[in-house]
Write a protein that holds these residues in place. Structure first.
Motif, mmCIF file in Angstrom:
data_model
loop_
_atom_site.group_PDB
_atom_site.id
_atom_site.type_symbol
_atom_site.label_atom_id
_atom_site.label_comp_id
_atom_site.label_asym_id
_atom_site.label_seq_id
_atom_site.Cartn_x
_atom_site.Cartn_y
_atom_site.Cartn_z
ATOM 1 N N THR A 179 0.738 -1.132 0.113
ATOM 2 C CA THR A 179 0.033 -0.145 0.066
ATOM 3 C C THR A 179 0.920 1.386 0.212
ATOM 4 O O THR A 179 0.601 2.115 -0.806
ATOM 5 C CB THR A 179 -0.914 0.111 1.215
ATOM 6 O OG1 THR A 179 -1.640 -1.264 1.208
ATOM 7 C CG2 THR A 179 -1.690 1.322 1.198
ATOM 8 N N ALA A 180 1.874 1.236 0.928
ATOM 9 C CA ALA A 180 2.764 2.397 1.066
ATOM 10 C C ALA A 180 3.614 2.377 -0.198
ATOM 11 O O ALA A 180 3.859 3.864 -0.910
ATOM 12 C CB ALA A 180 3.898 2.281 1.999
ATOM 13 N N ALA A 181 4.007 1.432 -0.812
ATOM 14 C CA ALA A 181 4.937 1.417 -2.047
ATOM 15 C C ALA A 181 3.942 2.186 -3.264
ATOM 16 O O ALA A 181 4.461 2.840 -3.778
ATOM 17 C CB ALA A 181 5.273 0.331 -2.724
ATOM 18 N N VAL A 182 2.769 2.067 -3.519
ATOM 19 C CA VAL A 182 1.812 2.518 -4.448
ATOM 20 C C VAL A 182 1.509 4.022 -4.009
ATOM 21 O O VAL A 182 0.746 4.896 -4.730
ATOM 22 C CB VAL A 182 0.710 1.798 -4.828
ATOM 23 C CG1 VAL A 182 1.285 0.665 -5.342
ATOM 24 C CG2 VAL A 182 -0.343 1.740 -3.517
ATOM 25 N N GLY A 183 1.732 4.566 -2.834
ATOM 26 C CA GLY A 183 1.112 5.719 -2.044
ATOM 27 C C GLY A 183 -0.128 5.845 -1.716
ATOM 28 O O GLY A 183 -0.659 7.001 -1.576
ATOM 29 N N ALA A 184 -0.793 4.723 -1.470
ATOM 30 C CA ALA A 184 -2.364 4.695 -1.010
ATOM 31 C C ALA A 184 -1.975 4.652 0.542
ATOM 32 O O ALA A 184 -0.866 4.744 1.007
ATOM 33 C CB ALA A 184 -2.854 3.376 -1.559
ATOM 34 N N VAL A 185 -2.926 4.905 1.243
ATOM 35 C CA VAL A 185 -3.067 5.050 2.523
ATOM 36 C C VAL A 185 -3.674 3.769 3.486
ATOM 37 O O VAL A 185 -4.613 3.300 3.195
ATOM 38 C CB VAL A 185 -4.112 6.282 3.213
ATOM 39 C CG1 VAL A 185 -3.787 6.769 4.256
ATOM 40 C CG2 VAL A 185 -3.785 7.336 2.274
ATOM 41 N N TRP A 186 -2.890 3.054 4.158
ATOM 42 C CA TRP A 186 -3.120 2.089 5.003
ATOM 43 C C TRP A 186 -3.981 2.181 6.224
ATOM 44 O O TRP A 186 -3.707 3.080 7.101
ATOM 45 C CB TRP A 186 -1.959 1.195 5.185
ATOM 46 C CG TRP A 186 -2.426 -0.085 6.217
ATOM 47 C CD1 TRP A 186 -1.956 -0.095 7.453
ATOM 48 C CD2 TRP A 186 -2.480 -1.449 5.588
ATOM 49 N NE1 TRP A 186 -2.177 -1.532 8.075
ATOM 50 C CE2 TRP A 186 -2.669 -2.351 6.786
ATOM 51 C CE3 TRP A 186 -2.898 -1.934 4.417
ATOM 52 C CZ2 TRP A 186 -2.935 -3.503 6.649
ATOM 53 C CZ3 TRP A 186 -3.099 -3.301 4.498
ATOM 54 C CH2 TRP A 186 -3.293 -3.893 5.260
ATOM 55 N N THR A 187 -4.701 1.143 6.613
ATOM 56 C CA THR A 187 -5.500 1.239 7.775
ATOM 57 C C THR A 187 -6.013 -0.123 8.072
ATOM 58 O O THR A 187 -6.542 -0.859 7.207
ATOM 59 C CB THR A 187 -6.751 2.391 7.748
ATOM 60 O OG1 THR A 187 -7.116 2.514 9.246
ATOM 61 C CG2 THR A 187 -7.734 1.721 7.051
ATOM 62 N N SER A 188 -5.815 -0.544 9.326
ATOM 63 C CA SER A 188 -6.087 -1.827 9.815
ATOM 64 C C SER A 188 -6.742 -2.048 11.284
ATOM 65 O O SER A 188 -6.756 -1.309 11.931
ATOM 66 C CB SER A 188 -4.607 -2.707 9.804
ATOM 67 O OG SER A 188 -3.948 -2.243 10.792
ATOM 68 N N CYS A 189 -7.470 -3.085 11.274
ATOM 69 C CA CYS A 189 -8.083 -3.505 12.599
ATOM 70 C C CYS A 189 -7.982 -5.006 12.854
ATOM 71 O O CYS A 189 -7.834 -5.814 11.965
ATOM 72 C CB CYS A 189 -9.651 -3.173 12.578
ATOM 73 S SG CYS A 189 -10.237 -1.789 12.704
ATOM 74 N N ALA A 190 -7.814 -5.208 13.950
ATOM 75 C CA ALA A 190 -7.613 -6.724 14.501
ATOM 76 C C ALA A 190 -8.932 -7.334 14.259
ATOM 77 O O ALA A 190 -10.143 -6.873 14.417
ATOM 78 C CB ALA A 190 -6.856 -6.698 15.913
ATOM 79 N N PRO A 191 -8.760 -8.853 13.869
ATOM 80 C CA PRO A 191 -10.079 -9.702 13.837
ATOM 81 C C PRO A 191 -10.911 -9.829 14.933
ATOM 82 O O PRO A 191 -11.842 -10.436 14.983
ATOM 83 C CB PRO A 191 -9.711 -11.014 13.101
ATOM 84 C CG PRO A 191 -8.029 -10.863 13.448
ATOM 85 C CD PRO A 191 -7.517 -9.608 13.786
ATOM 86 N N ASP A 192 -10.328 -9.593 16.138
ATOM 87 C CA ASP A 192 -11.133 -9.578 17.332
ATOM 88 C C ASP A 192 -12.078 -8.465 17.576
ATOM 89 O O ASP A 192 -12.730 -8.515 18.255
ATOM 90 C CB ASP A 192 -10.345 -9.713 18.705
ATOM 91 C CG ASP A 192 -9.315 -8.742 18.901
ATOM 92 O OD1 ASP A 192 -9.118 -8.299 18.065
ATOM 93 O OD2 ASP A 192 -8.914 -8.500 20.049
#
Length: 679
Positions: A179-192
């Motif tokens: 995601t960072a390589a293409v310049g997009a913006v990453w966001t994540s949540c844990a599956p719990d």
């Protein structure tokens, strides 16, 4: 080495680094180089503490020179050069390295360019059942290139958002870097996290791609997440694609791409040159009221801050193995992945912190040859209570530092690590925040460790303690203030077009200075003590007290599993301070235990710290990242309704909060009945 107590009253270090360790540290090498090249004060062989204090003073007084030195020391690759280091130092809104372009992911994969290191492990993945599985630098680079190429094929452009509903597995790291390589913006949540909690976060940023699992294994059990994923897909209309990672070997849902198909052939990654302040990722605050704050941090700001923090303060580099127990829903995961920036091997543990027994994390550290092991203060205290003996039962000889965060490490925690892990152990209690994705104070490899104290403020961090008038204080409790900008401070909040929510969060009390919301003491020896959140800090008879001190004292008692103390200002000018206790199995809150709790607090702290009432509760509520919830409970006790006191999607157990709400109603009813009887 350890030191014996002396006859004078000055505190003595629990540990201090030997001369060879100081000489070998990367911080020492940087200090000497910065003195020669950039006019930093010369190191002091005779007095490392004075040398660090001088270097720190220079790093905040000469902020531009310091960050230029960091960029040069770590050989940051600017695709286009910067015009100056800090064009505007105003907070909020500081402008760092204008004109520069670079890419975070390019720096994270630099070690793969060295043919001698290509086959070394970049990642070591461990779960509850299997031995560590390595992902080499060459494999990591090829997978990142393949996923980045797929994102581009899907039309993902710089600035688009890419989300992950994933545990701490190699695929999550690959997806972030792609995601960072293409310049997009990453966001994540844990599956719990449940669907509502995830949607409260992801709906704000409108991701175009979702990386997701079918389920995960935790605590010896399998947790299916296919229904949650289906709900996320239905409620995120912005999605163009879903990538299925079959951890439980479930077939991909209709229309989803399959991870293994995407990474089958390695691809040389292409790194988009991006402005220094281009968004890298969105993190979320604990979000105890309203929707979680969507905090945007920049490619360049995170790159420089993490190089400094990991390469200098944590003393990490090639050959190091970096393990921090975390989930993808906590900023420490992003911080852990950044270990790649300095060429360290990153240990990814996907599993319960206490399965099959409380010693689980120490077992992971042994199995992976961890050199820097990070965990939570709560886990250290749980090990102490469970009578775990890591130094006796595991080969931890490679660990040079045990680091803790999440809450202040109590003095007993320092002593336990020293006694039960290793006497010659660097203990780094660190404190920072999701808001900067870094530490304000903590690890310094050249300084001694004092019980209950963080070693020092971080380089380039103008950390101060201010009284209510905005005056700096030393050896007194004050508000944690950062008086000059840090590169990793948020560039903005998502969906905050006029910046008002950002300003209100940090700059309302002292315009132009970052107020973090913690009480701290900066000691005259240069160390730092964290006392807990200032917005829930107890204030009895005009004396401010940190809740952490009470937790440390009370939770030494074997009958107390966990506790929560709240100070409630009452309409009549009174102050009610209840202590809620969650008892260990088999324990009873009888007169004997009540007396011992009060005596413990009175003797270890002061009579002022003794609560007005001790109340047994079925549990203590936490945020999804495991922090005790104090402020919302305080609001409930003051009569605020549950829907206004807390965002239900941000807590681990809403029903538990309903218990506190009912308790508050009963208390108010009893008080009104008492008032009527008195009348």
């Amino acid at each position: 080495m350890t030191t014996a107590a002396h006859s004078d009253h000055r505190p003595q270090p629990l540990w201090q680094p030997g001369a060879d360790r100081i000489a070998r540290s990367r911080l020492t090498a940087f200090h000497a180089w910065a003195a020669e090249r950039h006019g930093a004060p010369a190191p002091s062989k005779d007095d490392p503490a004075a040398g660090y204090a001088a270097l720190h003073r220079w790093s905040v007084e000469e902020l531009e020179t310091f960050w230029q030195a960091v960029a040069e020391w770590f050989e940051v690759r600017f695709t286009t050069p910067y015009e100056r280091v800090l064009a505007d130092a105003t907070m909020p809104g500081a402008r760092w390295f204008p004109g520069a372009t670079l890419n975070y992911a390019e720096h994270a994969l630099r070690a793969a360019e060295d043919p001698a290191r290509a086959d070394e492990p970049a990642l070591l993945h461990v779960d509850e059942t299997d031995d560590p599985r390595p992902v080499s630098w060459a494999e990591l680079r090829g997978q990142v290139g393949a996923v980045a190429a797929e994102l581009r094929r899907l039309g993902v452009r710089p600035g688009d958002r890419v989300s992950g509903y994933v545990p701490n597995i190699p695929q999550a790291t690959v997806a972030l870097l792609a995601t960072a390589a293409v310049g997009a913006v990453w966001t994540s949540c844990a599956p719990d996290f449940g669907a509502r909690s995830v949607l409260d976060r992801f709906q704000q940023v409108e991701p175009v791609v979702l990386f997701t699992i079918d389920g995960y294994r935790y605590g010896g059990k399998t947790h299916d997440r296919t229904a949650t994923v289906a709900e996320l897909r239905a409620e995120l209309p912005s999605l163009r694609a879903v990538v299925h990672i079959p951890l439980l070997d479930t077939p991909a849902p209709e229309g989803a791409l399959v991870w293994d198909d995407i990474v089958r052939e390695p691809v040389e990654p292409v790194f988009e040159p991006l402005p220094f302040d281009h968004p890298l990722w969105v993190l979320y605050s604990s979000g105890t009221t309203g929707l979680p704050k969507a905090i945007v941090q920049s490619q360049g700001g995170i790159l420089l801050e993490h190089l400094k923090q990991l390469g200098l303060h944590c003393d990490l580099g090639p050959g190091a193995r970096f393990f921090w127990y975390t989930s993808t829903g906590w900023m420490m995961w992003n911080f852990l992945v950044s270990g790649l920036l300095v060429g360290a091997t990153v240990v990814l543990y996907d599993g319960s912190p206490g399965y099959p027994d409380t010693a689980a994390q120490w077992r992971v550290a042994e199995r992976t040859g961890t050199t820097l092991y990070g965990t939570s203060a709560a886990y250290v205290m749980a090990c102490r209570k469970a009578d775990v003996h890591p130094g006796r039962d595991f080969d931890l000889s490679r660990i040079t530092c045990v680091a803790t965060t999440g809450s202040p490490l109590p003095p007993d925690g320092f002593r336990w690590i020293h006694d039960e892990v290793a006497e010659d152990m660097w203990i780094a209690s660190v404190s920072g925040g999701t808001d900067v994705c870094s530490c304000f104070a903590g690890a310094v490899p050249t300084l001694p460790v004092y019980i209950g104290e963080l070693q020092a403020p971080g380089l380039g961090t103008d950390l101060q303690a201010w009284d209510p008038q905005g005056e700096p204080v030393v050896d007194e409790v004050g508000e944690l203030i950062v008086a000059r900008p840090m590169p990793s401070m948020p560039v903005r909040f998502w969906n905050d077009p006029d910046g008002s929510r950002y300003r209100d969060s940090y700059f309302e009390m002292f315009p132009g200075a970052w107020r973090h919301g913690d009480w701290i003491t900066l000691t005259s020896r240069g160390t730092v003590v964290i006392h807990g959140r200032s917005d829930s800090t107890l204030n009895r008879q005009g004396v401010r007290m940190g809740s952490a001190d009470i937790y440390e004292a009370v939770e030494r008692l074997p009958e107390i599993r966990e506790s929560l103390v709240i100070g409630v200002e009452q309409p009549d000018g009174g102050y009610w301070m209840p202590l809620f206790v969650h008892l260990a199995p088999g324990a009873t809150l009888n007169e004997d235990l009540l007396t011992r709790i009060k005596t413990t607090i009175r003797t270890q702290l002061s009579p002022r710290h003794v609560p007005d009432e001790i109340i047994e509760v079925p549990g203590v509520p936490h945020t999804l990242t495991g922090k005790r919830i104090e402020v919302p409970v305080k609001r409930l006790l003051q009569g605020t309704s549950l829907d206004k006191a807390v965002n239900p999607g941000s807590v681990d157990d809403v029903e538990l909060l309903r218990y506190y709400e009912r308790l508050a109603e009963e208390k108010r009813g009893a008080a009104q009945a008492g008032g009527a009887a008195g009348a």
